[in-house]
Design a protein around this motif. Structure first.
Motif, short mmCIF file in Angstrom:
data_model
loop_
_atom_site.label_atom_id
_atom_site.label_comp_id
_atom_site.label_asym_id
_atom_site.label_seq_id
_atom_site.Cartn_x
_atom_site.Cartn_y
_atom_site.Cartn_z
N UNK A 192 0.81 -1.21 0.00
CA UNK A 192 0.00 0.00 0.00
C UNK A 192 0.85 1.27 0.00
N UNK A 193 2.13 1.13 0.35
CA UNK A 193 3.04 2.29 0.29
C UNK A 193 3.58 2.52 -1.12
N UNK A 194 3.15 1.69 -2.06
CA UNK A 194 3.64 1.82 -3.43
C UNK A 194 3.29 3.18 -4.03
N UNK A 195 2.21 3.80 -3.53
CA UNK A 195 1.77 5.07 -4.08
C UNK A 195 2.40 6.27 -3.37
N UNK A 196 3.30 6.01 -2.41
CA UNK A 196 3.99 7.11 -1.74
C UNK A 196 4.94 7.83 -2.70
N UNK A 197 5.17 9.12 -2.48
CA UNK A 197 6.10 9.88 -3.35
C UNK A 197 7.51 9.29 -3.34
N UNK A 198 7.91 8.64 -2.24
CA UNK A 198 9.25 8.08 -2.17
C UNK A 198 9.50 7.03 -3.25
N UNK A 247 11.49 16.50 3.55
CA UNK A 247 12.12 16.61 2.23
C UNK A 247 11.01 16.83 1.21
N UNK A 248 11.40 17.32 0.06
CA UNK A 248 10.39 17.61 -0.97
C UNK A 248 9.81 16.36 -1.61
N UNK A 249 10.41 15.19 -1.34
CA UNK A 249 9.99 13.98 -2.02
C UNK A 249 9.42 12.92 -1.07
N UNK A 250 9.10 13.32 0.18
CA UNK A 250 8.59 12.35 1.14
C UNK A 250 7.09 12.50 1.34
N UNK A 251 6.48 11.44 1.94
CA UNK A 251 5.04 11.46 2.20
C UNK A 251 4.68 12.50 3.25
N UNK A 252 5.60 12.72 4.21
CA UNK A 252 5.38 13.73 5.24
C UNK A 252 6.23 14.96 4.90
N UNK A 253 5.62 15.97 4.29
CA UNK A 253 6.29 17.24 4.05
C UNK A 253 5.78 18.21 5.10
#
Length: 315
Positions: A192-198, A247-253
């Motif tokens: 389910x984390x496949x859709x994370x920005x990372x 970071x600009x590319x993480x799920x938690x900005x």
């Protein structure tokens, strides 16, 4: 036994199917406030085309974080409603095999992970100062702190109660073994984390980390016969991550203390936690709580408890 406790309550397959549907409905209902906020901010046509990363920048970061975490809080309520009304199960039995929830275990795992994250973050900051930017702004940070302390544990608790408790017990009593729920819940949790920005930034190799995290939390729950340790571990990991580094590319900005401005790459950074750090955490917990019979607890059968006879009563 943690999984076998579900035998004491209504555990038919159709009940778990209804329970999962209720939880999914809770997730979608919980996402309505975020959807409405995006529609009001940028319009319906623009909002429906946004990626998750673009959604994060469309709203104030604290506002977005609150609305994003709200969906997990609503889903947690729906899960508890399903457990109580569909399965007639108690919260304690969903949490642990002990007579009551052991909050000492929760706080031990929370403290262990918190200390590790703080020390490694400070160490990396002084070793690679060029990779960090000072991001601290008092008022936004204080707002973030309140949101994170209240909402992040609700998000992580939902994931632990749904995967490491509800699905672990449900699949376990239906399959009558322990290895199948461990594998299914870990793979689905990581998937389910496949859709994370990372994943977009680092590539599919990061899925090793997410699925490996699922296995580590699942092993914790099975070996300790409860999810108190995984609740504490997960809460500390997400809370400290949200407060310390963004970071600009993480799920938690977030309006965290530091911002990681390095160019990310996926290599040993993905494998080290799974191959070294996670086994170390499990080793520490195994020593503290004297875990034994690893083979039986991870791969053994789930036996339905025999009724207890006492004169004219059967329990």
């Amino acid at each position: 036994m943690f999984i076998a406790q579900a035998f004491k309550f209504k555990h038919d397959l159709w009940r778990y199917i209804i329970g999962v549907i209720i939880v999914i409905a809770g997730v979608f209902i919980g996402q309505i406030p975020l959807t409405v906020a995006l529609f009001m901010e940028i319009g319906v046509e623009e909002a429906v085309t946004l990626t998750e990363g673009q959604m994060m920048t469309a709203l104030d970061s604290n506002y977005f974080l609150f609305l994003m975490l709200l969906s997990f809080a609503v889903a947690l309520v729906f899960l508890f409603v399903a457990v109580k009304n569909v399965h007639k199960q108690t919260l304690v039995s969903l949490t642990t095999s002990r007579e009551k929830i052991d909050w000492g275990r929760f706080w031990f795992a929370f403290g262990l992970v918190s200390i590790f994250i703080v020390l490694t973050t400070i160490g990396d900051y002084y070793s690679n100062p060029q990779d960090y930017q000072w991001n601290f702004d008092l008022i936004p940070f204080l707002i973030l702190f309140v949101i994170a302390v209240v909402m992040v544990p609700l998000q992580t608790s939902f994931e632990e109660y749904f995967f490491r408790a509800y699905l672990m017990q449900g699949i376990g009593v239906l399959s009558r073994n322990r290895w199948l729920p461990l594998i299914i819940t870990s793979v689905v949790f990581g998937g389910l984390h496949f859709f994370n920005p990372e994943v977009t930034k680092l590539g599919n190799i990061i899925m090793i980390y997410y699925i490996g995290t699922g296995f580590m939390l699942g092993i914790m729950a099975l070996m300790d016969e409860g999810i108190e340790l995984s609740l504490g571990f997960h809460a500390a990991n997400n809370l400290l991550t949200a407060l310390l580094v963004t970071a600009d590319w993480t799920a938690f900005q977030t309006n965290s203390i530091f911002k990681d401005i390095s160019e990310p790459s996926a290599g040993w950074d993905v494998l080290i936690p799974v191959l070294i750090i996670y086994p170390l955490f499990l080793f520490i917990m195994a020593k503290k709580y004297k875990w034994t019979d690893w083979k039986g607890k991870l791969f053994g059968k789930v036996e339905k408890p025999e009724p207890v006879h006492n004169d004219d009563f059967i329990y």
